[in-house]
Design an enzyme around this catalytic site. Structure first.
Site, short mmCIF file in Angstrom:
data_model
loop_
_atom_site.label_atom_id
_atom_site.label_comp_id
_atom_site.label_asym_id
_atom_site.label_seq_id
_atom_site.Cartn_x
_atom_site.Cartn_y
_atom_site.Cartn_z
N LYS A 127 0.87 -1.17 0.00
CA LYS A 127 0.00 0.00 0.00
C LYS A 127 0.91 1.22 0.00
O LYS A 127 1.95 1.23 0.66
CB LYS A 127 -0.87 -0.03 1.27
CG LYS A 127 -1.70 1.23 1.55
CD LYS A 127 -2.90 1.31 0.61
CE LYS A 127 -3.82 2.46 0.99
NZ LYS A 127 -4.70 2.12 2.13
N LEU A 128 0.52 2.26 -0.70
CA LEU A 128 1.24 3.52 -0.65
C LEU A 128 0.32 4.66 -1.04
O LEU A 128 -0.74 4.44 -1.62
CB LEU A 128 2.51 3.50 -1.52
CG LEU A 128 2.41 3.81 -3.02
CD1 LEU A 128 3.80 3.79 -3.64
CD2 LEU A 128 1.50 2.86 -3.75
N SER A 129 0.73 5.88 -0.72
CA SER A 129 -0.01 7.05 -1.15
C SER A 129 0.20 7.26 -2.65
O SER A 129 1.28 6.96 -3.18
CB SER A 129 0.50 8.29 -0.42
OG SER A 129 0.35 8.17 0.97
N ALA A 159 -2.46 13.55 1.00
CA ALA A 159 -2.94 14.75 1.67
C ALA A 159 -2.01 15.93 1.39
O ALA A 159 -2.46 17.03 1.03
CB ALA A 159 -3.03 14.49 3.18
N HIS A 168 -7.64 9.82 7.73
CA HIS A 168 -8.11 8.64 8.44
C HIS A 168 -9.18 8.97 9.48
O HIS A 168 -9.99 9.87 9.29
CB HIS A 168 -6.94 7.88 9.06
CG HIS A 168 -5.93 7.38 8.08
ND1 HIS A 168 -6.26 6.95 6.83
CD2 HIS A 168 -4.58 7.27 8.17
CE1 HIS A 168 -5.17 6.58 6.19
NE2 HIS A 168 -4.14 6.76 6.97
#
Length: 282
Positions: A55-57, A117, A155
C-alpha cells in the site's frame, strides 16, 4: 512462493487483506510475509524498493512508478473522503488571505511528505510551505498544544477533531471534487515490476477476491481489524471502512483510472512532480 506485503493497521486495509493473509480464499500457492506500518513508513519503504507488494499514497507512487505498477484492486478512492485542513484558532475558511499569502509563516502539521494529503495541499495552497511532518495521530495534539497553526488530518481523525474543539478550515477532498469531478485517489496497492506479469495478474486477482470476501462476510475479520485498530471505537472503525473501501477497491475501472490520471496530470502542470513515462497500471 512467498511475497513480502506491506499495508497499514488502519481498518480499511485490515478489512481488505484479512481474507488474503488468513487463507479464507484460495491463494493459489502464494504466501505473504506482512509488514504493518503507517502510510508514510510504507511510502518510504516503496521509495527504497523494499517490498514486493505494498500500500502507498498516490503521491509516493509518482516517485516509484518506474519500479512499481498499480493493481486494479485494493485502492482507496472515493467522494467525501479527502483530507481536512483544521485549526485550533479562527480562520475565515478557504478564502482566508493567510492561506494565500506568499511566504506565509503559518506552520502546518502534515502526515508525511509523500502522502496524498500533502499532494493535495500543494495543489490547492502552493504558498503554504512551512510544513512539519508528524505521525497522523499526533496532529490534533500538536494543534491543541499550539505547536502548529494548521493541521492536515486523514483517516479516523476526521471523526474526532470536532470533539476536541478543533475547527475545519477546508475540506481538500471537496476542493478536489469541485475542481475535477473525480473521486479522490488516496492510496493504492502496487506490485514490483520485476515480478513476472502473470504473477502480477495473480496477485491482483487475489486482492480482488479478498475484498469481495470481506464485503460478503463483513464481520469475518472483526477480531483482526479490532486488534490492529487498538483503542478505536467499533463505530468509528466501521465508518472508516465504509468511507475508504468501495467499488474502486474491487476494481479501479475507467472512472478510477481517470481519477488517478487526473491527479498526476494536475501535479505535473503545477510542477509538484515530474512527468511519468511508464504505464501506471499492471
Amino acid at each position: 512462493m512467498k511475497l513480502t506485503l506491506g499495508f497499514s493497521p488502519c481498518p480499511n486495509d485490515t478489512f481488505i487483506f484479512d481474507a488474503l493473509i488468513h487463507h479464507k480464499i484460495d491463494t493459489e500457492g502464494l504466501e505473504f510475509e506482512v509488514s504493518y506500518d503507517d502510510v508514510e513508513t510504507l511510502n518510504q519503504k516503496a521509495l527504497r524498493g523494499e517490498l514486493d507488494i505494498t500500500k502507498l499514497s498516490f503521491h509516493a507512487f509518482a516517485y516509484v512508478a518506474n519500479q512499481y505498477a498499480l493493481l486494479d484492486a485494493g485502492s482507496a478512492l472515493g467522494f467525501g473522503v479527502g483530507p481536512l485542513l483544521i485549526s485550533k484558532n479562527h480562520f475565515e475558511g478557504s478564502a482566508d488571505p493567510q492561506l494565500h499569502t506568499p511566504n506565509a509563516k503559518l506552520k502546518i502539521g502534515i502526515p508525511g511528505k509523500y502522502t496524498t494529503a500533502n499532494f493535495l495541499l500543494g495543489i490547492a495552497y502552493p504558498h503554504l510551505q512551512n510544513k512539519q511532518e508528524l505521525v497522523f495521530s499526533e496532529i490534533e495534539s500538536a494543534l491543541l498544544n499550539e505547536q502548529i497553526d494548521l493541521g492536515l488530518i486523514i483517516h479516523e481523525n476526521r471523526f474526532t477533531y470536532q470533539d476536541k474543539g478543533l475547527t475545519k478550515i477546508v475540506d481538500l477532498g471537496d476542493y478536489w471534487e469541485k475542481l475535477t469531478g473525480c473521486a479522490i485517489p488516496l492510496g493504492g496497492i502496487v506490485i514490483n515490476r520485476n515480478l513476472e506479469h502473470n504473477l502480477q495478474l495473480k496477485v491482483n486477482r487475489l486482492v480482488r477476491q479478498s475484498v469481495e470476501f470481506a464485503f460478503a462476510h463483513p464481520k469475518s475479520g472483526i477480531d483482526f481489524i479490532r486488534q490492529h485498530a487498538q483503542a478505536m471505537e467499533e463505530s468509528v472503525m466501521y465508518k472508516h471502512i465504509e468511507l475508504y473501501v468501495n467499488k474502486y477497491s474491487i476494481n479501479l475501472g475507467e472512472e478510477g483510472r481517470k481519477a488517478v490520471d487526473t491527479l498526476f496530470k494536475l501535479a505535473q502542470e503545477r510542477n509538484i512532480i515530474l512527468a511519468i513515462q511508464e504505464n501506471l497500471y499492471i
